[in-house]
Design a protein around this motif. Structure first.
Motif, PDB file in Angstrom:
ATOM      1  N   SER A  39       0.834  -1.206   0.000  1.00  0.00           N
ATOM      2  CA  SER A  39       0.000   0.000   0.000  1.00  0.00           C
ATOM      3  C   SER A  39       0.869   1.255   0.000  1.00  0.00           C
ATOM      4  N   VAL A  40       2.028   1.182   0.656  1.00  0.00           N
ATOM      5  CA  VAL A  40       2.966   2.311   0.642  1.00  0.00           C
ATOM      6  C   VAL A  40       3.688   2.376  -0.699  1.00  0.00           C
ATOM      7  N   LEU A  41       4.048   1.216  -1.249  1.00  0.00           N
ATOM      8  CA  LEU A  41       4.690   1.220  -2.562  1.00  0.00           C
ATOM      9  C   LEU A  41       3.754   1.821  -3.608  1.00  0.00           C
ATOM     10  N   HIS A  42       2.463   1.549  -3.481  1.00  0.00           N
ATOM     11  CA  HIS A  42       1.485   2.191  -4.367  1.00  0.00           C
ATOM     12  C   HIS A  42       1.597   3.713  -4.282  1.00  0.00           C
ATOM     13  N   GLU A  43       1.706   4.244  -3.078  1.00  0.00           N
ATOM     14  CA  GLU A  43       1.836   5.691  -2.905  1.00  0.00           C
ATOM     15  C   GLU A  43       3.149   6.197  -3.506  1.00  0.00           C
ATOM     16  N   VAL A  48       5.882   9.476  -7.399  1.00  0.00           N
ATOM     17  CA  VAL A  48       7.088   9.692  -8.190  1.00  0.00           C
ATOM     18  C   VAL A  48       6.797   9.724  -9.687  1.00  0.00           C
ATOM     19  N   MET A  49       5.759   8.987 -10.114  1.00  0.00           N
ATOM     20  CA  MET A  49       5.413   9.025 -11.528  1.00  0.00           C
ATOM     21  C   MET A  49       4.709  10.329 -11.885  1.00  0.00           C
ATOM     22  N   GLY A  50       3.885  10.826 -10.963  1.00  0.00           N
ATOM     23  CA  GLY A  50       3.129  12.046 -11.228  1.00  0.00           C
ATOM     24  C   GLY A  50       1.646  11.814 -11.408  1.00  0.00           C
ATOM     25  N   TRP A  51       1.164  10.616 -11.056  1.00  0.00           N
ATOM     26  CA  TRP A  51      -0.272  10.342 -11.086  1.00  0.00           C
ATOM     27  C   TRP A  51      -0.966  11.050  -9.920  1.00  0.00           C
ATOM     28  N   THR A  52      -2.288  11.064  -9.935  1.00  0.00           N
ATOM     29  CA  THR A  52      -3.044  11.788  -8.901  1.00  0.00           C
ATOM     30  C   THR A  52      -3.816  10.863  -7.966  1.00  0.00           C
ATOM     31  N   ASN A  53      -3.601   9.548  -8.083  1.00  0.00           N
ATOM     32  CA  ASN A  53      -4.249   8.582  -7.188  1.00  0.00           C
ATOM     33  C   ASN A  53      -5.774   8.721  -7.229  1.00  0.00           C
ATOM     34  N   SER A  54      -6.304   8.873  -8.430  1.00  0.00           N
ATOM     35  CA  SER A  54      -7.740   9.104  -8.609  1.00  0.00           C
ATOM     36  C   SER A  54      -8.499   7.860  -9.059  1.00  0.00           C
ATOM     37  N   HIS A  55      -7.779   6.754  -9.272  1.00  0.00           N
ATOM     38  CA  HIS A  55      -8.400   5.553  -9.818  1.00  0.00           C
ATOM     39  C   HIS A  55      -7.919   4.310  -9.060  1.00  0.00           C
ATOM     40  N   LEU A  56      -8.522   3.192  -9.367  1.00  0.00           N
ATOM     41  CA  LEU A  56      -8.140   1.930  -8.754  1.00  0.00           C
ATOM     42  C   LEU A  56      -6.789   1.451  -9.286  1.00  0.00           C
ATOM     43  N   HIS A  57      -6.190   0.529  -8.538  1.00  0.00           N
ATOM     44  CA  HIS A  57      -4.882   0.018  -8.921  1.00  0.00           C
ATOM     45  C   HIS A  57      -4.748  -1.427  -8.459  1.00  0.00           C
ATOM     46  N   GLU A  58      -3.689  -2.080  -8.914  1.00  0.00           N
ATOM     47  CA  GLU A  58      -3.451  -3.460  -8.513  1.00  0.00           C
ATOM     48  C   GLU A  58      -2.019  -3.859  -8.848  1.00  0.00           C
ATOM     49  N   PHE A  59      -1.397  -4.621  -7.945  1.00  0.00           N
ATOM     50  CA  PHE A  59      -0.101  -5.232  -8.208  1.00  0.00           C
ATOM     51  C   PHE A  59      -0.312  -6.683  -8.630  1.00  0.00           C
ATOM     52  N   GLU A  60       0.609  -7.208  -9.416  1.00  0.00           N
ATOM     53  CA  GLU A  60       0.650  -8.640  -9.683  1.00  0.00           C
ATOM     54  C   GLU A  60       2.082  -9.124  -9.470  1.00  0.00           C
ATOM     55  N   GLY A  63       2.179 -14.141 -10.090  1.00  0.00           N
ATOM     56  CA  GLY A  63       0.858 -14.678 -10.400  1.00  0.00           C
ATOM     57  C   GLY A  63      -0.225 -14.370  -9.389  1.00  0.00           C
ATOM     58  N   ARG A  64       0.107 -13.606  -8.356  1.00  0.00           N
ATOM     59  CA  ARG A  64      -0.871 -13.273  -7.321  1.00  0.00           C
ATOM     60  C   ARG A  64      -1.194 -11.788  -7.378  1.00  0.00           C
ATOM     61  N   ARG A  65      -2.459 -11.454  -7.184  1.00  0.00           N
ATOM     62  CA  ARG A  65      -2.918 -10.069  -7.278  1.00  0.00           C
ATOM     63  C   ARG A  65      -3.014  -9.450  -5.880  1.00  0.00           C
ATOM     64  N   TYR A  66      -2.542  -8.199  -5.781  1.00  0.00           N
ATOM     65  CA  TYR A  66      -2.569  -7.459  -4.517  1.00  0.00           C
ATOM     66  C   TYR A  66      -3.205  -6.099  -4.762  1.00  0.00           C
ATOM     67  N   GLY A  67      -4.074  -5.705  -3.854  1.00  0.00           N
ATOM     68  CA  GLY A  67      -4.714  -4.401  -3.967  1.00  0.00           C
ATOM     69  C   GLY A  67      -5.585  -4.164  -2.760  1.00  0.00           C
ATOM     70  N   ILE A  68      -6.700  -3.487  -2.972  1.00  0.00           N
ATOM     71  CA  ILE A  68      -7.661  -3.216  -1.905  1.00  0.00           C
ATOM     72  C   ILE A  68      -8.848  -4.138  -2.135  1.00  0.00           C
ATOM     73  N   PRO A  69      -8.998  -5.186  -1.330  1.00  0.00           N
ATOM     74  CA  PRO A  69     -10.095  -6.144  -1.556  1.00  0.00           C
ATOM     75  C   PRO A  69     -11.459  -5.472  -1.450  1.00  0.00           C
ATOM     76  N   ASP A  70     -12.371  -5.893  -2.298  1.00  0.00           N
ATOM     77  CA  ASP A  70     -13.742  -5.400  -2.276  1.00  0.00           C
ATOM     78  C   ASP A  70     -14.608  -6.457  -1.592  1.00  0.00           C
ATOM     79  N   PRO A  71     -15.162  -6.145  -0.413  1.00  0.00           N
ATOM     80  CA  PRO A  71     -15.965  -7.149   0.294  1.00  0.00           C
ATOM     81  C   PRO A  71     -17.195  -7.597  -0.476  1.00  0.00           C
ATOM     82  N   ASP A  72     -17.617  -6.784  -1.431  1.00  0.00           N
ATOM     83  CA  ASP A  72     -18.776  -7.154  -2.234  1.00  0.00           C
ATOM     84  C   ASP A  72     -18.420  -8.108  -3.375  1.00  0.00           C
ATOM     85  N   THR A  79      -5.462 -10.063  -2.797  1.00  0.00           N
ATOM     86  CA  THR A  79      -4.849 -10.066  -1.468  1.00  0.00           C
ATOM     87  C   THR A  79      -4.678  -8.633  -0.981  1.00  0.00           C
ATOM     88  N   ASP A  80      -4.941  -8.413   0.284  1.00  0.00           N
ATOM     89  CA  ASP A  80      -4.821  -7.080   0.878  1.00  0.00           C
ATOM     90  C   ASP A  80      -3.376  -6.591   0.806  1.00  0.00           C
TER      91      ASP A  80
END
Length: 202
Positions: A39-43, A48-60, A63-72, A79-80
């Motif tokens: 979550s800190v690496l996302h920040e 550093v890239m210059g994005w505005t953190n206005s959209h969703l994101h995900e690491f892979e 072969g495993r996906r990491y992000g902010i889990p959606d309970p719905d 993975t959190d």
């Protein structure tokens, strides 16, 4: 809450971040404590890239996906990221992915180029080099950015004035200011170790 402290035992991961599919190339080289979670690496990537953190994101990673889990949507198997430490997931030479804005689909490739000992007096994370300007948000992904850059580079293009106004002024795709990128990371600062606690690069 006090800022985390870099100790003599802290390993520093030097990562190259490359934005895939764009020209001219857009890349950043950063040094981050291995103890940070994703979550800190996302920040770090956003800042550093210059994005505005206005959209969703995900690491892979592996072969495993990491992000902010959606309970719905538990079936998404994400993975959190806040529970995933960088040093536990990657090692020297590893490559992994980061996608920002699932609409524009900005794909980044991150490579662990070095694993270093922390330097005394150095604030981490920090940006040590880079190249190219970050595309504008909501420009339409790689293809939209290609069209945008062509229009902005041609004052005679019929859409030039409209795009200039949308962008808020001229856009230089080659622009990169190292000091500016590094300052963008100051809010994430881990306090440096004292000079007496310095250890050499490994």
């Amino acid at each position: 809450m006090p800022a985390p402290r870099v100790s003599a035992k802290t390993k520093i991961f030097e990562l190259e971040i490359v934005l895939a599919g764009v020209a001219p190339p857009v890349r950043r080289r950063v040094q981050v404590p291995g103890e940070i979670d994703l979550s800190v690496l996302h920040e770090v990537v956003q800042s550093v890239m210059g994005w505005t953190n206005s959209h969703l994101h995900e690491f892979e990673i592996a072969g495993r996906r990491y992000g902010i889990p959606d309970p719905d949507w538990p079936s998404q198997h994400v993975t959190d990221e806040s529970r995933a430490k960088l040093f536990r997931l990657v090692k020297l030479g590893d490559r992994f992915g980061y996608v920002y804005d699932f609409g524009d689909n900005w794909a980044h490739e991150l490579t662990v180029e070095k694993v270093l000992a922390a330097e005394a007096g150095v604030r981490y994370p920090r940006c040590v080099s880079g190249q190219g300007a970050c595309p504008p948000e909501d420009v339409g992904g790689v293809w939209g950015y290609e069209e945008f850059a062509a229009v902005m580079a041609d004052p005679a293009h019929p859409d030039h004035a409209e795009r200039l106004e949308w962008a808020g002024g001229p856009f230089d795709p080659h622009r990169f200011e190292p000091a500016e990128a590094d300052r963008a990371l100051e809010w994430l600062a881990w306090r440096p170790l004292a000079s007496s606690g310095a250890s050499s690069t490994s």
